[in-house]
Design a protein around this motif. Structure first.
Motif, PDB file in Angstrom:
ATOM      1  N   ILE A  89       0.780  -1.146   0.134  1.00 46.29           N
ATOM      2  CA  ILE A  89       0.144   0.014   0.114  1.00 46.29           C
ATOM      3  C   ILE A  89       0.709   1.163  -0.158  1.00 46.29           C
ATOM      4  O   ILE A  89       2.143   1.207   0.255  1.00 46.29           O
ATOM      5  N   LEU A  90       0.335   2.405  -0.281  1.00 43.79           N
ATOM      6  CA  LEU A  90       1.027   3.673  -0.114  1.00 43.79           C
ATOM      7  C   LEU A  90       0.909   4.477   1.117  1.00 43.79           C
ATOM      8  O   LEU A  90      -0.490   4.539   1.554  1.00 43.79           O
ATOM      9  N   VAL A  91       1.948   4.855   1.691  1.00 45.61           N
ATOM     10  CA  VAL A  91       1.782   5.609   2.791  1.00 45.61           C
ATOM     11  C   VAL A  91       2.576   6.951   3.000  1.00 45.61           C
ATOM     12  O   VAL A  91       3.559   6.913   2.258  1.00 45.61           O
ATOM     13  N   THR A  92       1.953   8.013   3.452  1.00 51.74           N
ATOM     14  CA  THR A  92       2.362   9.131   3.539  1.00 51.74           C
ATOM     15  C   THR A  92       2.690   9.760   4.797  1.00 51.74           C
ATOM     16  O   THR A  92       2.084   9.469   5.825  1.00 51.74           O
ATOM     17  N   VAL A  93       3.949  10.465   5.050  1.00 52.34           N
ATOM     18  CA  VAL A  93       4.231  11.022   6.366  1.00 52.34           C
ATOM     19  C   VAL A  93       3.139  12.484   6.395  1.00 52.34           C
ATOM     20  O   VAL A  93       3.272  13.154   5.562  1.00 52.34           O
ATOM     21  N   LYS A  94       2.458  12.474   7.597  1.00 54.47           N
ATOM     22  CA  LYS A  94       1.536  13.630   7.765  1.00 54.47           C
ATOM     23  C   LYS A  94       2.309  14.963   7.537  1.00 54.47           C
ATOM     24  O   LYS A  94       3.162  15.113   7.842  1.00 54.47           O
ATOM     25  N   LYS A  95       1.736  15.696   6.945  1.00 49.44           N
ATOM     26  CA  LYS A  95       2.079  17.120   6.427  1.00 49.44           C
ATOM     27  C   LYS A  95       3.503  17.459   5.708  1.00 49.44           C
ATOM     28  O   LYS A  95       3.944  18.405   5.461  1.00 49.44           O
ATOM     29  N   GLU A  96       3.621  15.994   5.175  1.00 41.59           N
ATOM     30  CA  GLU A  96       4.901  16.084   4.160  1.00 41.59           C
ATOM     31  C   GLU A  96       4.596  15.737   2.829  1.00 41.59           C
ATOM     32  O   GLU A  96       5.526  15.236   1.979  1.00 41.59           O
ATOM     33  N   VAL A  97       3.176  15.322   2.359  1.00 38.42           N
ATOM     34  CA  VAL A  97       2.887  14.704   1.289  1.00 38.42           C
ATOM     35  C   VAL A  97       3.509  15.676  -0.207  1.00 38.42           C
ATOM     36  O   VAL A  97       3.802  14.811  -0.666  1.00 38.42           O
ATOM     37  N   GLN A  98       3.756  16.949   0.068  1.00 34.74           N
ATOM     38  CA  GLN A  98       4.386  17.727  -1.074  1.00 34.74           C
ATOM     39  C   GLN A  98       5.899  17.456  -1.045  1.00 34.74           C
ATOM     40  O   GLN A  98       6.442  17.946  -2.099  1.00 34.74           O
ATOM     41  N   LYS A  99       6.494  17.132   0.023  1.00 35.92           N
ATOM     42  CA  LYS A  99       8.030  17.282   0.099  1.00 35.92           C
ATOM     43  C   LYS A  99       8.453  15.876  -0.180  1.00 35.92           C
ATOM     44  O   LYS A  99       9.332  15.841  -1.005  1.00 35.92           O
ATOM     45  N   THR A 100       7.667  14.647  -0.068  1.00 40.47           N
ATOM     46  CA  THR A 100       8.233  13.319  -0.067  1.00 40.47           C
ATOM     47  C   THR A 100       7.449  12.505  -1.119  1.00 40.47           C
ATOM     48  O   THR A 100       7.893  11.642  -1.803  1.00 40.47           O
ATOM     49  N   GLY A 101       6.146  12.773  -1.023  1.00 41.26           N
ATOM     50  CA  GLY A 101       5.307  12.004  -1.472  1.00 41.26           C
ATOM     51  C   GLY A 101       5.104  10.684  -0.785  1.00 41.26           C
ATOM     52  O   GLY A 101       5.945  10.308   0.138  1.00 41.26           O
ATOM     53  N   PRO A 102       3.996   9.874  -1.476  1.00 39.35           N
ATOM     54  CA  PRO A 102       4.040   8.474  -0.780  1.00 39.35           C
ATOM     55  C   PRO A 102       4.904   7.492  -0.724  1.00 39.35           C
ATOM     56  O   PRO A 102       5.640   7.390  -1.862  1.00 39.35           O
ATOM     57  N   GLN A 103       5.178   6.480   0.111  1.00 39.96           N
ATOM     58  CA  GLN A 103       6.118   5.519   0.133  1.00 39.96           C
ATOM     59  C   GLN A 103       5.260   4.223   0.204  1.00 39.96           C
ATOM     60  O   GLN A 103       4.299   4.100   0.758  1.00 39.96           O
ATOM     61  N   LYS A 104       5.823   3.214  -0.662  1.00 40.68           N
ATOM     62  CA  LYS A 104       5.285   1.932  -0.726  1.00 40.68           C
ATOM     63  C   LYS A 104       5.735   1.073   0.378  1.00 40.68           C
ATOM     64  O   LYS A 104       6.779   1.066   0.875  1.00 40.68           O
ATOM     65  N   MET A 105       4.696   0.310   1.226  1.00 37.02           N
ATOM     66  CA  MET A 105       5.110  -0.677   2.101  1.00 37.02           C
ATOM     67  C   MET A 105       4.038  -1.663   2.296  1.00 37.02           C
ATOM     68  O   MET A 105       2.863  -1.617   1.668  1.00 37.02           O
ATOM     69  N   LYS A 106       4.321  -2.656   3.170  1.00 33.93           N
ATOM     70  CA  LYS A 106       3.218  -3.844   3.421  1.00 33.93           C
ATOM     71  C   LYS A 106       2.153  -3.130   4.245  1.00 33.93           C
ATOM     72  O   LYS A 106       2.635  -2.549   5.074  1.00 33.93           O
ATOM     73  N   LEU A 107       0.938  -3.619   3.991  1.00 35.45           N
ATOM     74  CA  LEU A 107       0.039  -3.294   5.033  1.00 35.45           C
ATOM     75  C   LEU A 107       0.367  -3.716   6.535  1.00 35.45           C
ATOM     76  O   LEU A 107       0.217  -2.971   7.449  1.00 35.45           O
TER      77      LEU A 107
END
Length: 418
Positions: free
Chosen positions: A114-132
């Motif tokens: 799934i895709l995971v985002t760090v709160k308040k950093e979506v525009q800086k780093t974008g989503p990262q893929k990891m296992k649910l």
């Protein structure tokens, strides 16, 4: 202290061996709408406070029973009017299966990417893929939230709401998304090019909605002038009222959603979402169209329609966002182009490029988007009119479909062609 003891201590406190963060606050009793308090003479109301503290809301979002698609179009979609449908999703299997805790999700779907985002950093780093499973193990402690196209394996436990079960709405479904967090998240103020139905499966979410006429008050950054979506670059947790004084004159509406509630957010409507506690929700996006056709709704028997029975433009398969139909035809490509048009009079190369880049994201060797657009529109043209899109000859469409279909491996579980 001996060197060996120091090494052991260092290993013990290394983040990968212990959880350094505290569990996030799971309370759901926040006051909303927030109170507007005077700070002092000369300081604007709500200065350096979150959005919503600058003035009282003007109205609560209208509420209604879940309508049929023709009723939905006539009362809400056609006029671009937001609406809340209380308890309209309470029979969705995911509420019972996913809502209590994470055990079921981890056991059945833990191996999914799934895709995971760090709160308040979506525009800086974008989503990262990891296992649910990794997300579920750590999201209550980390500043993470899950934001992904719904994995195909999970769609059977979600449903297509009554208001989307036939008509133009069902034919132009774009994407279903899944959201999950430990609470304490606040989105940017943003808008979509597509219509959006957001349903809460667990937890609580507060919505601030602002009419598109007031975009100029919020320093909106569009992805491109021709894409149809964008967000405010302001810090929504600390609004600078000296820099953005027009916010105090901007009307807004609100709603609080709890488990089983859904809200319709029209395309282009500015909105901000805040979540509390363990929060899970799903959204369905569909393309706005200039004409509404409900002929297939005549004598329709509305009932339970698993989301797995619906065909979207995009699916999430094997950890990748891909076209639902792995092998495009001339007709299915034309359908996608019409979806990209939305309500506009023409299709700009920038919007086509966004679509093309997503389709070809797993391919290393492919033509540039501008080159493929030229195949459709002719040399050196940046825009195709709606009429031109509707009348592209099948030979040209098939040639472009062949380029898009050659993007990489096909997927065994793809939907039928649109």
């Amino acid at each position: 202290m001996h060197l060996k003891s120091l090494v052991l201590l260092a290993l013990f406190f290394e983040p990968r061996f212990c959880q350094m963060n505290f569990m996030k606050d799971q309370s759901m009793d926040a006051v909303f709408p927030p109170p507007v308090r005077k700070i002092s003479t000369g300081i604007p109301d709500g200065h350096l406070r979150p959005l919503g503290h600058q003035r009282k809301p003007d109205t609560k979002v209208d509420e209604a029973e879940m309508p049929t698609p023709p009723e939905f179009y006539e009362k809400f979609v056609h006029g671009g009017n937001p609406v809340v449908f209380r308890k309209s999703a309470e029979d969705v299997p995911a509420i019972k299966l996913w809502g209590k805790d994470d055990k079921y999700l981890n056991k059945k779907y833990g191996d999914l990417d799934i895709l995971v985002t760090v709160k308040k950093e979506v525009q800086k780093t974008g989503p990262q893929k990891m296992k649910l499973s990794k997300f579920l193990k750590e999201y209550l402690y980390e500043n993470w939230y899950l934001s992904t196209t719904v994995p195909q394996e999970m769609t059977s436990e979600l449903q297509l709401p009554k208001c989307l079960q036939c008509s133009t709405f069902r034919r132009y479904l774009v994407e279903a998304e899944l959201w999950m967090s430990s609470g304490g998240t606040a989105s940017m103020l943003h808008y979509h090019g597509n219509h959006n139905l957001h349903c809460v499966l667990s937890g609580r979410k507060d919505f601030i909605l602002i009419h598109p006429d007031y975009k100029d008050a919020f320093d909106i950054q569009e992805k491109s002038p021709h894409i149809g979506s964008g967000h405010s670059v302001m810090d929504m947790d600390m609004v600078n009222m000296f820099k953005y004084p027009d916010i105090s004159k901007t009307p807004w509406s609100y709603s609080t959603l709890k488990t089983g509630d859904c809200i319709f957010v029209p395309a282009g409507y500015l909105h901000q979402v805040r979540s509390y506690g363990r929060s899970i929700s799903s959204t369905i996006l569909w393309a706005p169209t200039p004409r509404f056709d409900a002929r297939d709704c005549v004598n329709m028997k509305y009932g339970v329609v698993p989301m797995s029975d619906a065909t979207f433009v995009w699916s999430y398969i094997n950890g990748n966002k891909v076209l639902s139909n792995a092998k495009l035809s001339a007709d299915s490509l034309r359908h996608h182009l019409i979806s990209l048009l939305r309500m506009d009079a023409g299709l700009h190369v920038d919007r086509f490029q966004q679509f093309y880049d997503q389709v070809m994201s797993e391919s290393d060797d492919h033509p540039e988007a501008e080159e493929v657009f030229k195949m459709l529109a002719g040399d050196d043209r940046q825009l195709m009119t709606r009429e031109e899109v509707l009348n592209i000859n099948k030979g040209t469409l098939q040639a472009v479909a062949g380029t898009l279909s050659g993007r990489g491996e096909s997927h065994e579980h793809s939907h039928d062609e649109l």
